[in-house]
Design an enzyme around this catalytic site. Structure first.
Site, PDB file in Angstrom:
ATOM      1  N   ILE A 181       0.842  -1.208   0.000  1.00 16.78           N
ATOM      2  CA  ILE A 181       0.000   0.000   0.000  1.00 16.78           C
ATOM      3  C   ILE A 181       0.871   1.250   0.000  1.00 16.78           C
ATOM      4  O   ILE A 181       0.657   2.183  -0.787  1.00 16.78           O
ATOM      5  CB  ILE A 181      -0.950  -0.001   1.217  1.00 16.78           C
ATOM      6  CG1 ILE A 181      -1.939  -1.164   1.128  1.00 16.78           C
ATOM      7  CG2 ILE A 181      -1.696   1.334   1.320  1.00 16.78           C
ATOM      8  CD1 ILE A 181      -2.757  -1.392   2.390  1.00 16.78           C
ATOM      9  N   ALA A 259      -5.187   0.869   7.992  1.00 15.07           N
ATOM     10  CA  ALA A 259      -4.565  -0.426   8.309  1.00 15.07           C
ATOM     11  C   ALA A 259      -5.453  -1.239   9.259  1.00 15.07           C
ATOM     12  O   ALA A 259      -6.302  -2.023   8.806  1.00 15.07           O
ATOM     13  CB  ALA A 259      -3.173  -0.204   8.870  1.00 15.07           C
ATOM     14  N   ARG A 260      -5.292  -1.018  10.548  1.00 14.08           N
ATOM     15  CA  ARG A 260      -6.126  -1.687  11.553  1.00 14.08           C
ATOM     16  C   ARG A 260      -6.328  -0.728  12.716  1.00 14.08           C
ATOM     17  O   ARG A 260      -5.401  -0.020  13.129  1.00 14.08           O
ATOM     18  CB  ARG A 260      -5.456  -2.965  12.081  1.00 14.08           C
ATOM     19  CG  ARG A 260      -5.358  -4.104  11.080  1.00 14.08           C
ATOM     20  CD  ARG A 260      -6.718  -4.740  10.785  1.00 14.08           C
ATOM     21  NE  ARG A 260      -6.614  -5.907   9.918  1.00 14.08           N
ATOM     22  CZ  ARG A 260      -6.742  -5.889   8.597  1.00 14.08           C
ATOM     23  NH1 ARG A 260      -6.991  -4.753   7.963  1.00 14.08           N
ATOM     24  NH2 ARG A 260      -6.622  -7.006   7.892  1.00 14.08           N
ATOM     25  N   ASP A 284     -10.720   4.487   8.317  1.00 15.56           N
ATOM     26  CA  ASP A 284     -11.448   3.408   7.629  1.00 15.56           C
ATOM     27  C   ASP A 284     -11.556   2.184   8.533  1.00 15.56           C
ATOM     28  O   ASP A 284     -12.316   1.265   8.244  1.00 15.56           O
ATOM     29  CB  ASP A 284     -10.719   3.030   6.338  1.00 15.56           C
ATOM     30  CG  ASP A 284     -11.508   2.028   5.504  1.00 15.56           C
ATOM     31  OD1 ASP A 284     -12.723   2.245   5.311  1.00 15.56           O
ATOM     32  OD2 ASP A 284     -10.924   1.014   5.058  1.00 15.56           O
ATOM     33  N   GLU A 289     -14.894  -3.230  15.495  1.00 15.00           N
ATOM     34  CA  GLU A 289     -15.662  -2.945  14.273  1.00 15.00           C
ATOM     35  C   GLU A 289     -16.924  -3.798  14.271  1.00 15.00           C
ATOM     36  O   GLU A 289     -16.815  -5.015  14.411  1.00 15.00           O
ATOM     37  CB  GLU A 289     -14.833  -3.253  13.038  1.00 15.00           C
ATOM     38  CG  GLU A 289     -13.690  -2.264  12.847  1.00 15.00           C
ATOM     39  CD  GLU A 289     -12.873  -2.524  11.593  1.00 15.00           C
ATOM     40  OE1 GLU A 289     -13.233  -3.430  10.807  1.00 15.00           O
ATOM     41  OE2 GLU A 289     -11.874  -1.829  11.399  1.00 15.00           O
ATOM     42  N   HIS A 308     -14.618   0.250   7.021  1.00 13.48           N
ATOM     43  CA  HIS A 308     -13.624  -0.729   6.554  1.00 13.48           C
ATOM     44  C   HIS A 308     -13.873  -1.061   5.070  1.00 13.48           C
ATOM     45  O   HIS A 308     -13.976  -2.227   4.689  1.00 13.48           O
ATOM     46  CB  HIS A 308     -13.696  -2.006   7.401  1.00 13.48           C
ATOM     47  CG  HIS A 308     -12.416  -2.797   7.391  1.00 13.48           C
ATOM     48  ND1 HIS A 308     -11.886  -3.395   8.500  1.00 13.48           N
ATOM     49  CD2 HIS A 308     -11.556  -3.095   6.379  1.00 13.48           C
ATOM     50  CE1 HIS A 308     -10.772  -4.037   8.194  1.00 13.48           C
ATOM     51  NE2 HIS A 308     -10.545  -3.869   6.902  1.00 13.48           N
TER      52      HIS A 308
HETATM   53  N1  LIG Z   1      -8.535  -1.307   5.123  1.00 12.35           N
HETATM   54  C1  LIG Z   1      -8.420  -2.511   4.576  1.00 12.35           C
HETATM   55  O1  LIG Z   1      -9.390  -3.143   4.186  1.00 12.35           O
HETATM   56  C2  LIG Z   1      -7.049  -3.105   4.409  1.00 12.35           C
HETATM   57  C3  LIG Z   1      -6.753  -3.782   3.225  1.00 12.35           C
HETATM   58  C4  LIG Z   1      -5.464  -4.298   3.034  1.00 12.35           C
HETATM   59  C5  LIG Z   1      -4.525  -4.173   4.062  1.00 12.35           C
HETATM   60  N2  LIG Z   1      -4.873  -3.548   5.220  1.00 12.35           N
HETATM   61  C6  LIG Z   1      -3.889  -3.447   6.322  1.00 12.35           C
HETATM   62  O2  LIG Z   1      -2.779  -2.667   5.883  1.00 12.35           O
HETATM   63  C7  LIG Z   1      -1.585  -3.301   6.292  1.00 12.35           C
HETATM   64  C8  LIG Z   1      -0.498  -2.979   5.295  1.00 12.35           C
HETATM   65  O3  LIG Z   1      -0.809  -3.570   4.046  1.00 12.35           O
HETATM   66  P1  LIG Z   1       0.303  -3.826   2.930  1.00 12.35           P
HETATM   67  O4  LIG Z   1      -0.359  -4.617   1.865  1.00 12.35           O
HETATM   68  O5  LIG Z   1       1.011  -2.573   2.580  1.00 12.35           O
HETATM   69  O6  LIG Z   1       1.277  -4.760   3.776  1.00 12.35           O
HETATM   70  P2  LIG Z   1       2.791  -5.151   3.504  1.00 12.35           P
HETATM   71  O7  LIG Z   1       3.093  -5.064   2.053  1.00 12.35           O
HETATM   72  O8  LIG Z   1       3.050  -6.419   4.226  1.00 12.35           O
HETATM   73  O9  LIG Z   1       3.621  -3.970   4.217  1.00 12.35           O
HETATM   74  C9  LIG Z   1       3.647  -3.796   5.596  1.00 12.35           C
HETATM   75  C10 LIG Z   1       4.600  -2.659   5.884  1.00 12.35           C
HETATM   76  O10 LIG Z   1       4.542  -2.345   7.269  1.00 12.35           O
HETATM   77  C11 LIG Z   1       5.863  -2.211   7.736  1.00 12.35           C
HETATM   78  N3  LIG Z   1       5.929  -2.430   9.185  1.00 12.35           N
HETATM   79  C12 LIG Z   1       5.808  -3.570   9.882  1.00 12.35           C
HETATM   80  N4  LIG Z   1       5.949  -3.337  11.200  1.00 12.35           N
HETATM   81  C13 LIG Z   1       6.191  -1.996  11.321  1.00 12.35           C
HETATM   82  C14 LIG Z   1       6.463  -1.130  12.406  1.00 12.35           C
HETATM   83  N5  LIG Z   1       6.510  -1.590  13.669  1.00 12.35           N
HETATM   84  N6  LIG Z   1       6.678   0.188  12.162  1.00 12.35           N
HETATM   85  C15 LIG Z   1       6.642   0.666  10.889  1.00 12.35           C
HETATM   86  N7  LIG Z   1       6.405  -0.108   9.819  1.00 12.35           N
HETATM   87  C16 LIG Z   1       6.177  -1.414  10.028  1.00 12.35           C
HETATM   88  C17 LIG Z   1       6.659  -3.217   6.943  1.00 12.35           C
HETATM   89  O11 LIG Z   1       8.047  -2.917   7.017  1.00 12.35           O
HETATM   90  P3  LIG Z   1       9.155  -3.687   6.111  1.00 12.35           P
HETATM   91  O12 LIG Z   1       8.879  -3.238   4.695  1.00 12.35           O
HETATM   92  O13 LIG Z   1      10.437  -3.183   6.626  1.00 12.35           O
HETATM   93  O14 LIG Z   1       8.904  -5.155   6.312  1.00 12.35           O
HETATM   94  C18 LIG Z   1       6.060  -2.992   5.571  1.00 12.35           C
HETATM   95  O15 LIG Z   1       6.677  -1.898   4.932  1.00 12.35           O
HETATM   96  C19 LIG Z   1      -1.940  -4.817   6.353  1.00 12.35           C
HETATM   97  O16 LIG Z   1      -1.132  -5.490   7.302  1.00 12.35           O
HETATM   98  C20 LIG Z   1      -3.394  -4.829   6.741  1.00 12.35           C
HETATM   99  O17 LIG Z   1      -3.537  -4.946   8.133  1.00 12.35           O
HETATM  100  C21 LIG Z   1      -6.101  -2.998   5.411  1.00 12.35           C
END
Ligand SMILES: NC(=O)c1ccc[n+]([C@@H]2O[C@H](COP(=O)([O-])OP(=O)(O)OC[C@H]3O[C@@H](n4cnc5c(N)ncnc54)[C@H](OP(=O)(O)O)[C@@H]3O)[C@@H](O)[C@H]2O)c1
Length: 347
Positions: A181, A259-260, A284, A289, A308
């Site tokens: 994202i 995110a969450r 969101d 929820e 969401h």
């Molecule tokens: N609203 C919705 O319906 C929806 C939909 C999709 C996802 N989401 C949420 O959004 C989150 C992110 O999605 P994504 O697809 O971008 O996931 P992703 O590709 O797995 O990326 C997660 C990112 O978070 C970073 N991270 C992990 N722990 C952290 C911390 N303590 N401090 C700062 N950064 C940290 C990771 O760092 P590194 O790159 O260094 O590993 C990575 O850059 C998901 O885990 C999910 O919970 C929500």
């Protein structure tokens, strides 16, 4: 059309009853049997695609929630989030888990809605990336709505009052998390003239040119006009955004959480909106929820809430099927799956 993610109650009216109990006798060994918790229209579209790409595969509908009593012939599970809308699966798996499953594909990006035992069997892959562009667009819509005072500027009578609207160009977007994202959003934001600064878990430099890395979370919050939460919910990130972090926010900051809800201490958020320098919040996601009726976040003048829904688009089903079919080919070819979940890391 709702496809998945807006979390469904367990065994809701939309839960699909098992169509038939399969036995090994009526399932040839050469057949690949996929058990899917998705809804009937998603499954029908997937069946049609499978008929073209994997004619030896058969897909059956199974109920959502804790996957129980899966047919012995099923080697693949296409699964939905389990711990949603207040439901919490027990610490022990259902009898027979993980049955004869050899691979589980889930339709969410995060791992926070599943019990630990779910990851103790065959490999689990996620739908990471399936909604990154729609979520990035939602964030940009929120940024424009805040800066351009939407919907308040639309006039309905001759009393025209002028409001100075804030340019987006030249502002700074902060990204907590730079995964699928974050990187999608960074590219789109830079094209609009926003500067982008990020903080991620690892020391990996951002793979988008021009994106700056913050020294720490306080630096990130102090630099950003719009701060987007795009990191997973893990034991390490629960309430990562607390009163101390919010005290570092740039005055007037717009906080956007896609995110969450658990990443954000909601009491601290309300306090920062009422008494601190935080300007506005677009959420969101919340915890829980949905929020209970009467919760302050519903009526706070500096908060906009959506249910969401940022990930749910008219193309969600197709995007998830594409990820599944790509991984299915890898599974059949015994190649590494994409988006393998790492439970110990939490994402
Ligand atoms: N609203 C919705 O319906 C929806 C939909 C999709 C996802 N989401 C949420 O959004 C989150 C992110 O999605 P994504 O697809 O971008 O996931 P992703 O590709 O797995 O990326 C997660 C990112 O978070 C970073 N991270 C992990 N722990 C952290 C911390 N303590 N401090 C700062 N950064 C940290 C990771 O760092 P590194 O790159 O260094 O590993 C990575 O850059 C998901 O885990 C999910 O919970 C929500």
């Amino acid at each position: 059309m709702l496809i998945f993610s807006a979390p469904l109650p367990l065994f809701s009216a939309r839960a699909v009853p098992r169509l038939q109990a399969l036995s090994e006798e009526n399932t040839p060994m050469s057949e690949l049997l996929i058990a899917s918790q998705m809804d009937a229209s998603f499954n029908q579209a997937l069946r049609e695609q499978l008929a073209q790409s994997h004619p030896g595969a058969r897909l059956i509908d199974v109920p959502n929630g804790v996957p129980s009593d899966l047919p012995p012939a099923a080697s693949v599970l296409l699964g939905r989030p389990i711990n949603v809308r207040g439901y919490q699966a027990g610490d022990t798996p259902p009898p027979g888990w993980p049955y004869n499953l050899r691979w589980i594909q889930v339709v969410s990006s995060g791992l926070d809605a599943y019990p630990d035992w779910f990851f103790a069997g065959p490999p689990v892959s996620t739908a990471r990336g399936s909604a990154s562009d729609p979520i990035a667009e939602y964030v940009l819509a929120a940024i424009f709505a805040y800066n351009k005072h939407l919907p308040d500027i639309w006039v309905q009578d001759a009393d025209w009052q002028f409001t100075a609207l804030t340019p987006v160009q030249g502002q700074t977007l902060g990204l907590l998390g730079f995964g699928s994202i974050g990187s999608s959003l960074a590219r789109k934001a830079q094209a609009l003239g926003l500067k982008v600064i990020t903080l991620r878990q690892s020391a990996t430099p951002p793979d988008v040119e021009g994106v700056q890395t913050a020294r720490d979370i306080h630096h990130l919050f102090s630099a950003a006009d719009h701060l987007v939460v795009a990191a997973p919910l893990t034991p390490q990130t629960r309430h990562l955004i607390n009163a101390k972090v919010l005290a570092s926010a740039k005055p007037g900051q717009h906080l956007i959480n896609i995110a969450r809800g658990g990443l954000l201490d909601q009491d601290a958020l309300l306090d920062a909106l009422d008494h601190g320098s935080l300007g506005f919040a677009t959420l969101d996601v919340t915890e829980p929820e949905p929020l209970p009726a009467g919760h302050r976040l519903y009526s706070h003048p500096k908060v906009r809430l959506s249910p969401h829904t940022s990930a749910i688009s008219t193309q969600t089903g197709e995007a998830i099927r594409a990820i599944f079919l790509d991984n299915l080919q890898r599974f059949v070819d015994q190649q590494p799956l994409v988006n393998l979940a790492d439970r110990s890391r939490g994402y």
